[in-house]
Write a protein that holds these residues in place. Structure first.
Motif, PDB file in Angstrom:
ATOM      1  N   LEU A  68     -10.716  11.339  -8.876  1.00  0.00           N
ATOM      2  CA  LEU A  68     -10.491  10.960  -7.483  1.00  0.00           C
ATOM      3  C   LEU A  68      -9.033  10.561  -7.312  1.00  0.00           C
ATOM      4  O   LEU A  68      -8.460   9.913  -8.184  1.00  0.00           O
ATOM      5  N   THR A  69      -8.459  10.906  -6.190  1.00  0.00           N
ATOM      6  CA  THR A  69      -7.107  10.465  -5.870  1.00  0.00           C
ATOM      7  C   THR A  69      -7.187   9.030  -5.366  1.00  0.00           C
ATOM      8  O   THR A  69      -7.889   8.751  -4.393  1.00  0.00           O
ATOM      9  N   LEU A  70      -6.470   8.120  -6.020  1.00  0.00           N
ATOM     10  CA  LEU A  70      -6.417   6.729  -5.578  1.00  0.00           C
ATOM     11  C   LEU A  70      -5.250   6.521  -4.613  1.00  0.00           C
ATOM     12  O   LEU A  70      -5.396   5.867  -3.589  1.00  0.00           O
ATOM     13  N   THR A  71      -4.086   7.041  -4.974  1.00  0.00           N
ATOM     14  CA  THR A  71      -2.904   6.968  -4.107  1.00  0.00           C
ATOM     15  C   THR A  71      -2.128   8.272  -4.272  1.00  0.00           C
ATOM     16  O   THR A  71      -2.165   8.892  -5.338  1.00  0.00           O
ATOM     17  N   LEU A  72      -1.410   8.657  -3.232  1.00  0.00           N
ATOM     18  CA  LEU A  72      -0.541   9.823  -3.306  1.00  0.00           C
ATOM     19  C   LEU A  72       0.618   9.600  -2.344  1.00  0.00           C
ATOM     20  O   LEU A  72       0.410   9.343  -1.165  1.00  0.00           O
ATOM     21  N   SER A  73       1.825   9.681  -2.867  1.00  0.00           N
ATOM     22  CA  SER A  73       3.032   9.523  -2.064  1.00  0.00           C
ATOM     23  C   SER A  73       3.807  10.833  -2.121  1.00  0.00           C
ATOM     24  O   SER A  73       4.065  11.360  -3.201  1.00  0.00           O
ATOM     25  N   ILE A  74       4.177  11.355  -0.946  1.00  0.00           N
ATOM     26  CA  ILE A  74       4.848  12.653  -0.869  1.00  0.00           C
ATOM     27  C   ILE A  74       6.202  12.499  -0.192  1.00  0.00           C
ATOM     28  O   ILE A  74       6.323  11.802   0.817  1.00  0.00           O
ATOM     29  N   SER A  75       7.196  13.183  -0.744  1.00  0.00           N
ATOM     30  CA  SER A  75       8.512  13.286  -0.118  1.00  0.00           C
ATOM     31  C   SER A  75       8.742  14.750   0.229  1.00  0.00           C
ATOM     32  O   SER A  75       8.758  15.605  -0.658  1.00  0.00           O
ATOM     33  N   TYR A  76       8.902  15.019   1.518  1.00  0.00           N
ATOM     34  CA  TYR A  76       9.174  16.378   1.990  1.00  0.00           C
ATOM     35  C   TYR A  76      10.686  16.561   2.007  1.00  0.00           C
ATOM     36  O   TYR A  76      11.398  15.793   2.651  1.00  0.00           O
TER      37      TYR A  76
END
Length: 133
Positions: free
Chosen positions: A76-84
């Motif tokens: 399961l994904t707990l956290t996800l941070s994305i930079s575009y």
């Protein structure tokens, strides 16, 4: 080791989007997607949600095999941070994920989405929790 034909994504959403498994080792995963009109936003570039899906899957799948002969588990994904960082307008993109740390249940992973010309489109970092099958 490249993606073994016996190893499948086994994920209806990824398969529906046309995402392909390129490489899968313990601690690493690469996924690819060829742009089609259905993947684009109103500005004719890769839609941010598709980018997020690719990065999440690459990070997640990187931690599903814990050693060479073990069957993949679920997570399961707990956290996800994305930079575009850039736009992807055509061609193919590849999401390359790798495990960066963690333990038996929770692991940390990062990924980058790269265009076929080498441009880094986006990066991600996240935490994931393995589940027993």
């Amino acid at each position: 080791m490249s993606a073994d034909p016996a190893l499948q994504l086994d994920n209806p959403l990824l398969e529906h989007l046309g995402i392909r498994l390129v490489e899968w080792h313990p601690g690493r995963c690469s996924l690819a997607l060829a742009h089609e009109a259905r993947h684009l936003n109103r500005q004719a570039s890769l839609q941010g949600g598709v980018t997020a899906t690719l990065l999440d899957a690459a990070c997640g799948y990187a931690g599903l095999m814990t050693h060479g002969e073990a069957a993949p588990v679920n997570a399961l994904t707990l956290t996800l941070s994305i930079s575009y960082l850039a736009r992807a307008n055509r061609g193919e993109v590849q999401a390359r994920g790798r495990v960066t740390g963690g333990g038996r249940r929770v692991y940390f992973a990062s990924a980058e989405l790269v265009a076929d010309d080498g441009t880094v489109i986006a990066t991600a970092q996240g935490a994931f929790r393995r589940q027993s099958n």
